[in-house]
Write a protein that holds these residues in place. Sequence first.
Motif, PDB file in Angstrom:
ATOM      1  N   GLU A  55       0.954  -1.075  -0.036  1.00  0.00           N
ATOM      2  CA  GLU A  55      -0.161   0.041  -0.071  1.00  0.00           C
ATOM      3  C   GLU A  55       0.953   1.224   0.006  1.00  0.00           C
ATOM      4  O   GLU A  55       1.600   1.350   0.872  1.00  0.00           O
ATOM      5  CB  GLU A  55      -1.034   0.057   1.291  1.00  0.00           C
ATOM      6  N   ILE A  56       0.686   1.995  -0.731  1.00  0.00           N
ATOM      7  CA  ILE A  56       1.326   3.323  -1.003  1.00  0.00           C
ATOM      8  C   ILE A  56       0.724   4.337  -0.353  1.00  0.00           C
ATOM      9  O   ILE A  56      -0.608   4.913  -0.849  1.00  0.00           O
ATOM     10  CB  ILE A  56       1.634   3.621  -2.367  1.00  0.00           C
ATOM     11  N   GLN A  65      -6.450  -1.023   7.251  1.00  0.00           N
ATOM     12  CA  GLN A  65      -7.133  -2.028   8.030  1.00  0.00           C
ATOM     13  C   GLN A  65      -7.864  -3.005   7.105  1.00  0.00           C
ATOM     14  O   GLN A  65      -7.759  -4.166   7.439  1.00  0.00           O
ATOM     15  CB  GLN A  65      -7.906  -1.217   8.982  1.00  0.00           C
ATOM     16  N   ALA A  66      -8.471  -2.317   6.065  1.00  0.00           N
ATOM     17  CA  ALA A  66      -9.647  -3.180   5.294  1.00  0.00           C
ATOM     18  C   ALA A  66      -8.682  -4.109   4.478  1.00  0.00           C
ATOM     19  O   ALA A  66      -9.304  -5.176   4.476  1.00  0.00           O
ATOM     20  CB  ALA A  66     -10.386  -2.126   4.238  1.00  0.00           C
ATOM     21  N   LEU A  67      -7.674  -3.804   4.005  1.00  0.00           N
ATOM     22  CA  LEU A  67      -6.735  -4.615   3.288  1.00  0.00           C
ATOM     23  C   LEU A  67      -6.441  -5.823   4.108  1.00  0.00           C
ATOM     24  O   LEU A  67      -6.461  -6.930   3.532  1.00  0.00           O
ATOM     25  CB  LEU A  67      -5.412  -4.067   2.566  1.00  0.00           C
ATOM     26  N   ALA A  68      -5.979  -5.480   5.376  1.00  0.00           N
ATOM     27  CA  ALA A  68      -5.089  -6.487   6.352  1.00  0.00           C
ATOM     28  C   ALA A  68      -6.172  -7.606   6.678  1.00  0.00           C
ATOM     29  O   ALA A  68      -5.680  -8.612   7.011  1.00  0.00           O
ATOM     30  CB  ALA A  68      -4.744  -5.735   7.380  1.00  0.00           C
ATOM     31  N   VAL A  74       0.021  -6.803   4.758  1.00  0.00           N
ATOM     32  CA  VAL A  74       0.285  -5.286   4.185  1.00  0.00           C
ATOM     33  C   VAL A  74       1.391  -4.736   4.411  1.00  0.00           C
ATOM     34  O   VAL A  74       1.891  -4.608   5.648  1.00  0.00           O
ATOM     35  CB  VAL A  74      -0.911  -4.488   4.437  1.00  0.00           C
ATOM     36  N   ILE A  75       2.204  -4.297   3.253  1.00  0.00           N
ATOM     37  CA  ILE A  75       3.435  -3.526   3.534  1.00  0.00           C
ATOM     38  C   ILE A  75       2.971  -2.094   3.229  1.00  0.00           C
ATOM     39  O   ILE A  75       2.710  -1.764   2.038  1.00  0.00           O
ATOM     40  CB  ILE A  75       4.613  -4.048   2.618  1.00  0.00           C
ATOM     41  N   PHE A  94      -3.280  -5.122  14.634  1.00  0.00           N
ATOM     42  CA  PHE A  94      -3.097  -6.014  13.660  1.00  0.00           C
ATOM     43  C   PHE A  94      -1.686  -6.631  13.618  1.00  0.00           C
ATOM     44  O   PHE A  94      -0.668  -5.850  14.042  1.00  0.00           O
ATOM     45  CB  PHE A  94      -3.261  -5.368  12.153  1.00  0.00           C
ATOM     46  N   ASP A  95      -1.257  -7.985  13.219  1.00  0.00           N
ATOM     47  CA  ASP A  95      -0.133  -8.301  13.358  1.00  0.00           C
ATOM     48  C   ASP A  95       0.345  -8.916  11.722  1.00  0.00           C
ATOM     49  O   ASP A  95       1.514  -9.158  11.554  1.00  0.00           O
ATOM     50  CB  ASP A  95       0.131  -9.718  14.401  1.00  0.00           C
ATOM     51  N   ASN A  96      -0.306  -8.342  10.883  1.00  0.00           N
ATOM     52  CA  ASN A  96      -0.170  -8.611   9.556  1.00  0.00           C
ATOM     53  C   ASN A  96       0.289  -7.268   8.920  1.00  0.00           C
ATOM     54  O   ASN A  96       0.037  -7.269   7.522  1.00  0.00           O
ATOM     55  CB  ASN A  96      -0.931  -9.575   8.848  1.00  0.00           C
ATOM     56  N   ILE A  97       0.573  -6.195   9.385  1.00  0.00           N
ATOM     57  CA  ILE A  97       1.006  -4.890   8.702  1.00  0.00           C
ATOM     58  C   ILE A  97       2.225  -4.520   9.021  1.00  0.00           C
ATOM     59  O   ILE A  97       2.790  -4.290  10.248  1.00  0.00           O
ATOM     60  CB  ILE A  97       0.030  -3.675   9.068  1.00  0.00           C
TER      61      ILE A  97
END
Length: 292
Positions: A55-56, A65-68, A74-75, A94-97
């Motif tokens: 995500e830029i 958040q919606a993407l995660a 998500v980077i 979140f633990d995936n951002i």
Amino acid sequence: MTDQQPSLAYKTKQIIKKYEFAFKKNFGQNFLVDERVLDKIVASAQLTAEDTVLEIGPGIGTLTQALARHCKKVIAVEIDKTLIPILQELLSDFDNIQLINEDILKVDIAALAAENGGKKLKVVANLPYYITTPIIMNILEQNLPVESITVMIQKEVAYRMQAQPKSKDYGSLSLVTQYYCMPYLVANVPQNCFMPRPNVDSAVIRLTALEKPAVDVNDRELLFHIIKTAFSQRRKTLLNCFFNAGGWDMSKEQLTALINQAGYDEKVRGEALTLEDYAKITEVFEKELNKA
Ligand code: SAM
């Protein structure tokens, strides 16, 4: 009291107030505050649980958040350092951002993909309008490991990217984009979906990277030069554009002969030609220029 959720616009206002955040115009900060548009972006990105999203410009993390919730990781790359502590707090559940405080134009996107298992990334963003084209062209021209780019950009630019021959929006941006990808216009987005409101309309477009370029030419630079030259003076014929702006040391007669050899009338206008037509013209010019 109802159990209705506060709107995204209300939540955004509260966050801005709480952190005393001041919008920076020079970073193109227009935050998305419309839930339906947010859902449309996420749905059109066609994410799976295996995907890593780049995500830029996460802003205050609304889209992040919606993407995660829909992908593996998500980077999120944000240039504005004042947003980093805000994002760290707002995204703490979140633990995936992964947050990176950097200018996207300086990030090694190929290294990010390699560090994340080597699978191609999906780029999703509400892009800062001042650098839309450099960001997208940088990804496409460097052949970076990116599967698709789903982005909110200026409406005018989105229309140009997906335009077909003989339409008013058709031009070099359409051809260069369609050389690398298949564009799909997802939605038009009015100004009132942002905070603060931008002074242009927006659109969401998805660009799906092609396995290989849409046409096969030996000299990509020459193809792009020919395309840009053909649109240098929109109302002029191909011959006049080539003669006035091509930069080749050739007479009108020589240029006419080459255009005819490729199978076209020299009086044709650039806007009538397809990418395949430009590839044929490039082939003929390449042979001639290599003779010299
Ligand atoms: N994603 C958020 C949203 O949808 O509400 C914010 C979108 S806002 C249009 C663009 C974001 O990109 C801002 O947060 C801005 O600070 C950031 N940005 C601007 N230039 C950037 C750059 N060169 N590299 C990374 N982020 C950038």
